[in-house]
Write a protein that holds these residues in place. Sequence first.
Motif, PDB file in Angstrom:
ATOM      1  N   LYS A  50       1.957   6.658  -7.048  1.00 10.07           N
ATOM      2  CA  LYS A  50       0.954   7.658  -7.425  1.00 10.07           C
ATOM      3  C   LYS A  50       1.499   9.085  -7.289  1.00 10.07           C
ATOM      4  CE  LYS A  50      -3.203   5.000  -6.219  1.00 10.07           C
ATOM      5  NZ  LYS A  50      -4.346   4.909  -5.260  1.00 10.07           N
ATOM      6  N   GLU A  51       2.324   9.266  -6.267  1.00  2.58           N
ATOM      7  CA  GLU A  51       2.882  10.590  -6.007  1.00  2.58           C
ATOM      8  C   GLU A  51       4.095  10.886  -6.866  1.00  2.58           C
ATOM      9  OE1 GLU A  51       3.696  10.625  -1.853  1.00  2.58           O
ATOM     10  OE2 GLU A  51       1.580  10.473  -1.250  1.00  2.58           O
ATOM     11  N   GLU A 101       0.832  -1.207   0.000  1.00  2.51           N
ATOM     12  CA  GLU A 101       0.000   0.000   0.000  1.00  2.51           C
ATOM     13  C   GLU A 101       0.868   1.261   0.000  1.00  2.51           C
ATOM     14  OE1 GLU A 101      -2.401  -0.448   3.440  1.00  2.51           O
ATOM     15  OE2 GLU A 101      -3.623  -2.081   2.597  1.00  2.51           O
ATOM     16  N   ARG A 102       1.904   1.238   0.814  1.00  2.00           N
ATOM     17  CA  ARG A 102       2.800   2.394   0.900  1.00  2.00           C
ATOM     18  C   ARG A 102       3.493   2.642  -0.440  1.00  2.00           C
ATOM     19  NH1 ARG A 102       7.215   2.532   5.658  1.00  2.00           N
ATOM     20  NH2 ARG A 102       5.314   2.669   6.895  1.00  2.00           N
ATOM     21  N   HIS A 103       3.902   1.558  -1.122  1.00  2.00           N
ATOM     22  CA  HIS A 103       4.626   1.714  -2.383  1.00  2.00           C
ATOM     23  C   HIS A 103       3.700   2.201  -3.488  1.00  2.00           C
ATOM     24  CE1 HIS A 103       8.456   1.150  -4.390  1.00  2.00           C
ATOM     25  NE2 HIS A 103       7.825   0.636  -5.428  1.00  2.00           N
ATOM     26  N   ILE A 104       2.461   1.755  -3.460  1.00  2.00           N
ATOM     27  CA  ILE A 104       1.497   2.234  -4.460  1.00  2.00           C
ATOM     28  C   ILE A 104       1.275   3.744  -4.293  1.00  2.00           C
ATOM     29  CG2 ILE A 104      -0.935   2.135  -5.133  1.00  2.00           C
ATOM     30  CD1 ILE A 104      -0.805  -0.895  -4.503  1.00  2.00           C
ATOM     31  N   GLU A 105       1.242   4.180  -3.053  1.00  2.00           N
ATOM     32  CA  GLU A 105       1.099   5.620  -2.793  1.00  2.00           C
ATOM     33  C   GLU A 105       2.308   6.381  -3.332  1.00  2.00           C
ATOM     34  OE1 GLU A 105      -1.392   7.432  -1.575  1.00  2.00           O
ATOM     35  OE2 GLU A 105      -2.560   5.570  -1.612  1.00  2.00           O
ATOM     36  N   ARG A 106       3.507   5.825  -3.124  1.00  2.00           N
ATOM     37  CA  ARG A 106       4.719   6.485  -3.643  1.00  2.00           C
ATOM     38  C   ARG A 106       4.675   6.569  -5.162  1.00  2.00           C
ATOM     39  NH1 ARG A 106       8.140   3.680   0.597  1.00  2.00           N
ATOM     40  NH2 ARG A 106       8.468   1.995  -0.907  1.00  2.00           N
TER      41      ARG A 106
END
Length: 599
Positions: free
Chosen positions: A520-521, A513-518
């Motif tokens: 996206k950003e 989840e954290r990597h998907i956010e990175r």
Amino acid sequence: MYSTDYFSIIVSVLGGLAFFLYGMHLLGTGLEKASGGRLERTLEKMSSNIFKAVLFGALVTAAVQSSSATTVIVVGLVNANIIKLKQAIGVIMGANIGTTITAHILSMMDIQSDNFIINLLKPTSWAPIVSIIGIILFMAGKKASQKDLGQILLGFGILFFGMFQMSDAVAPLEEVPEFIALFQNFSNPVLGVLAGAGVTAIIQSSAASIGILQALTSTGQITFASAIPIILGQNIGTCITPIMAAIGASKNAKRSAFVHLSFNIIGTLLFLFGVYAFQYTIGLSFWNNPITSNDIANFHSIFNITVTILLIPFAELLEKLALTFIHGDKETDADDQDMSSATLDERFLRSPGLAIDHASRCVVKMGELASRNLWRVTSLFADYDTKLVEKIREKENTIDRLEDRVSTYLIRLSEGQLSDTESRQVSMLLQIQSEFERMGDYAINIQECAERLYSSGSSFSASALEEIKTLSDAVSECITKAIHAFTEQDISIANSIEPLEEVVDIVEETLKERHIERLKEGKCTVDAAFPYIESLSNYERIADHCANIGMCLINEAAKNHNIDRHEYRRILHQGLSEYYSDLYNQYKETYYNKVLNIH
């Protein structure tokens, strides 16, 4: 007329010999199954001192009724680097003493008395009773131990039935001149030794060839002069089995077979010289008298005990003699230390308990190789090293070869006669070695992720590297626990794997989840994203296989093979025992909370 009689005698003798050998096989196999490999494992431990080795070698051989069987086991233990050549020498000496017990049991056929109690000691009286009890236990017994005892008793009965048949078959030869002339020729020591060695080498059992000679004494035409050289030759002929077992084995295994041969040849030469020197100088009053079955048993024991006493002080010289005749350079001797190949020795297939022990060592080696490969592949993300990749792939190939060999070995072992416990152990080993092999495959998948990252010119950020390292540490602990739980058969360690695996699951989900956010950003490139996500999945699958091993061990300990891992997890979550809860929180603190603090 004679030709028809000879044909009947030969067929009857061969039929009796077949029963004799089959009885010995049943007896030895039954004893091995009843011992569950304890005889061989104790043999391994007792060989540190030559006197203890001689004693235990004699006891084991007396139990399994075959010096060849004991010596073959010793060759296997030396080949597997479990015991050293020097340790094997004492066991080999003891095996020669232990094999004389069979002859003493057979000599009980000579008992003559009108006393009812004494007559009960004759094999002709108790062998049929033992056979009846044996077949009842073997066919009607509910427990494996009862069936094993039945097989032992049945083996005794069949062995003596064969002996009775051989004795009855040769009885008519008492009046045949050619037979008398034949055995007169064996009074020549060279011909007698060659005849004894030849027959024993063909049937591969000194106990059986001694039994044949004891059966022939019923004719009254076998003298001490003709029997003694044959008995001495039989001790040389029995060496053929370990010699054949050493073919294709390590240098030290060949040397142990050579020690057996040289020990018996030296002993035979010493006795030949001593006996014939005494006969031609002082003279033996009984030399031309008929020999009895009991006399043969006594001489056989005297020979082997005396030779052992004489040669124990020269055990180191026997070792040097073997090293001189079968020499090897340092490189080839170093190759003999490869435990990954040596422990799966086909000589152990006849001893299921020992075979399972050494197959287990190979399975542990697979786990250790997979664990070290996981550490190596994790280091590739920070510093990709092509030489390290070669080493990783080399170790993975070793894991695959071990998996193939262990599977084949255990399947061959399962085709034999195993107790219920041994069958369950074989099934468990097949499952656990498969789990370790899959761990190795997932480590290679992670290596390929690192390779794609390196080839694309991308790299992980410092925080991503730290995340991967934390997950890898958790999974490495999973593997370590799985190996220790299996090695020590420790159920408490096995129970501690599942809560750690669940923590690995939540760490993996959080990192994804954290990597998907990175991503996206825009803080992470696509080239780096996919190797990262795939690596996380592979780490989590390795932990799954560790938990499978824990579940396998728990089922085996509880004798319950119906609960699968999902059911086990459901039961745990229903009760959420204090032990499980404490471990879960402890692992969560160590790994999950650490991940949350990475920025």
